[in-house]
Design a protein around this motif. Structure first.
Motif, PDB file in Angstrom:
ATOM      1  N   ASN A 149     114.847 136.975  25.105  1.00 23.76           N
ATOM      2  CA  ASN A 149     114.021 137.103  26.301  1.00 23.76           C
ATOM      3  C   ASN A 149     114.921 137.273  27.536  1.00 23.76           C
ATOM      4  O   ASN A 149     115.798 136.445  27.787  1.00 23.76           O
ATOM      5  CB  ASN A 149     113.161 135.845  26.447  1.00 23.76           C
ATOM      6  N   PRO A 150     114.725 138.334  28.332  1.00 22.50           N
ATOM      7  CA  PRO A 150     115.550 138.519  29.538  1.00 22.50           C
ATOM      8  C   PRO A 150     115.525 137.335  30.497  1.00 22.50           C
ATOM      9  O   PRO A 150     116.494 137.125  31.232  1.00 22.50           O
ATOM     10  CB  PRO A 150     114.926 139.765  30.183  1.00 22.50           C
ATOM     11  N   LEU A 151     114.455 136.562  30.509  1.00 21.11           N
ATOM     12  CA  LEU A 151     114.441 135.367  31.354  1.00 21.11           C
ATOM     13  C   LEU A 151     115.482 134.355  30.896  1.00 21.11           C
ATOM     14  O   LEU A 151     116.134 133.703  31.718  1.00 21.11           O
ATOM     15  CB  LEU A 151     113.048 134.725  31.335  1.00 21.11           C
ATOM     16  N   TRP A 175     122.644 140.500  23.251  1.00 21.46           N
ATOM     17  CA  TRP A 175     121.362 140.087  23.813  1.00 21.46           C
ATOM     18  C   TRP A 175     120.141 140.728  23.165  1.00 21.46           C
ATOM     19  O   TRP A 175     119.013 140.498  23.616  1.00 21.46           O
ATOM     20  CB  TRP A 175     121.349 140.395  25.319  1.00 21.46           C
ATOM     21  N   PHE A 214     108.860 132.446  27.313  1.00 20.56           N
ATOM     22  CA  PHE A 214     109.796 131.488  27.902  1.00 20.56           C
ATOM     23  C   PHE A 214     109.178 130.093  27.957  1.00 20.56           C
ATOM     24  O   PHE A 214     109.841 129.093  27.638  1.00 20.56           O
ATOM     25  CB  PHE A 214     110.201 131.941  29.310  1.00 20.56           C
ATOM     26  N   TYR A 232     116.505 141.229  37.225  1.00 21.82           N
ATOM     27  CA  TYR A 232     116.409 141.546  35.791  1.00 21.82           C
ATOM     28  C   TYR A 232     115.469 140.579  35.083  1.00 21.82           C
ATOM     29  O   TYR A 232     114.570 140.988  34.327  1.00 21.82           O
ATOM     30  CB  TYR A 232     117.805 141.488  35.174  1.00 21.82           C
ATOM     31  N   GLY A 233     115.639 139.278  35.334  1.00 15.72           N
ATOM     32  CA  GLY A 233     114.810 138.291  34.650  1.00 15.72           C
ATOM     33  C   GLY A 233     113.346 138.404  35.005  1.00 15.72           C
ATOM     34  O   GLY A 233     112.478 138.394  34.125  1.00 15.72           O
ATOM     35  N   GLN A 269     111.868 142.018  33.758  1.00 16.52           N
ATOM     36  CA  GLN A 269     111.872 142.333  32.323  1.00 16.52           C
ATOM     37  C   GLN A 269     111.453 141.164  31.435  1.00 16.52           C
ATOM     38  O   GLN A 269     111.187 141.353  30.261  1.00 16.52           O
ATOM     39  CB  GLN A 269     113.292 142.782  31.905  1.00 16.52           C
ATOM     40  N   GLY A 270     111.419 139.951  32.004  1.00 19.30           N
ATOM     41  CA  GLY A 270     111.197 138.772  31.177  1.00 19.30           C
ATOM     42  C   GLY A 270     109.763 138.570  30.733  1.00 19.30           C
ATOM     43  O   GLY A 270     108.820 139.072  31.340  1.00 19.30           O
ATOM     44  N   ASN A 271     109.618 137.800  29.668  1.00 20.63           N
ATOM     45  CA  ASN A 271     108.316 137.449  29.097  1.00 20.63           C
ATOM     46  C   ASN A 271     108.067 135.965  29.390  1.00 20.63           C
ATOM     47  O   ASN A 271     108.656 135.089  28.760  1.00 20.63           O
ATOM     48  CB  ASN A 271     108.327 137.706  27.595  1.00 20.63           C
ATOM     49  N   TRP A 272     107.178 135.692  30.367  1.00 20.70           N
ATOM     50  CA  TRP A 272     106.977 134.319  30.797  1.00 20.70           C
ATOM     51  C   TRP A 272     106.298 133.452  29.741  1.00 20.70           C
ATOM     52  O   TRP A 272     106.619 132.274  29.580  1.00 20.70           O
ATOM     53  CB  TRP A 272     106.173 134.290  32.095  1.00 20.70           C
TER      54      TRP A 272
END
Length: 211
Positions: free
Chosen positions: A45-47, A41, A145, A135-136, A139-142
């Motif tokens: 992107n975590p998303l 991974w 995404f 997590y999503g 940590q995610g980058n919208w």
């Protein structure tokens, strides 16, 4: 009849859109899928990671409804349940369109059926789903995404598949409640209207099948 026709139209529309109108497939799509499936991974992107893994949780949630429902149908549920692990709503919609109302349960509860009735399975699914959502979202980058959603067929269709899976539980929920003697409409609407968490909460709470 109208319900079944609507589900068939939804399935056809989803298939046509996914293959004719969704953004193009990107050259690195196969590599992305391979890396997601093998937990390689780094740089993803975590998303996207969370969404991909939640798409593995959804078929397990539906399986908890399908196999008791399938016992009462003329068509077997297992081919659709198995296929849903690969193609999600593409596989589930034909079953939902072909099935008939089944508010009662008859026959013996086999070990296979007991597996999908297990409270421990529901607990595991709930923990996994909440962990992935946390997590999503944390940590995610919208913005990244959304950019990928606009340009990458895999992520675009996977996102729409997730949304469809969030909308379809009511097609099975009412009969599942009836087979357990549950008549409280508040439970139905709570499970139907809260995406992902609603069906999981219902699986954690639901009483055993009535025989």
């Amino acid at each position: 009849m109208i319900r079944n026709l609507a589900l068939w139209l939804l399935w056809v529309g989803f298939v046509v859109y996914a293959f004719a109108f969704a953004p193009p497939t990107q050259p690195d799509t196969f590599t992305l899928i391979k890396d997601l499936a093998t937990a390689n991974w780094d740089g993803i992107n975590p998303l996207v990671i969370a969404l991909f893994n939640i798409m593995g949780v959804w078929p397990l949630i539906y399986s908890c409804f399908l196999y008791s429902d399938g016992r009462m149908q003329k068509i077997p549920a297992w081919p659709f349940g198995v296929a849903s692990f690969g193609v999600g709503a593409f596989a589930l919609l034909p079953y939902l369109a072909l099935r008939n109302p089944a508010p009662t349960f008859a026959g013996e509860k086999t070990g296979w059926l007991n597996l999908w009735e297990s409270r421990w399975l529901a607990i595991g699914l709930a923990i996994g789903a909440v962990g992935l959502l946390s997590y999503g979202f944390s940590q995610g980058n919208w913005s990244d995404f959304i950019a990928q959603w606009k340009t990458d067929r895999f992520i675009h269709v996977m996102s729409l598949d997730f949304c469809l899976l969030c909308l379809l539980p009511p097609t099975l929920l009412g009969d599942d409640m009836a087979r357990r003697g549950v008549q409280d409409s508040r439970i139905f609407w709570a499970a139907a209207l809260i995406p992902l968490i609603g069906p999981l909460g219902y699986l954690l709470w639901r009483p055993p099948l009535k025989q």
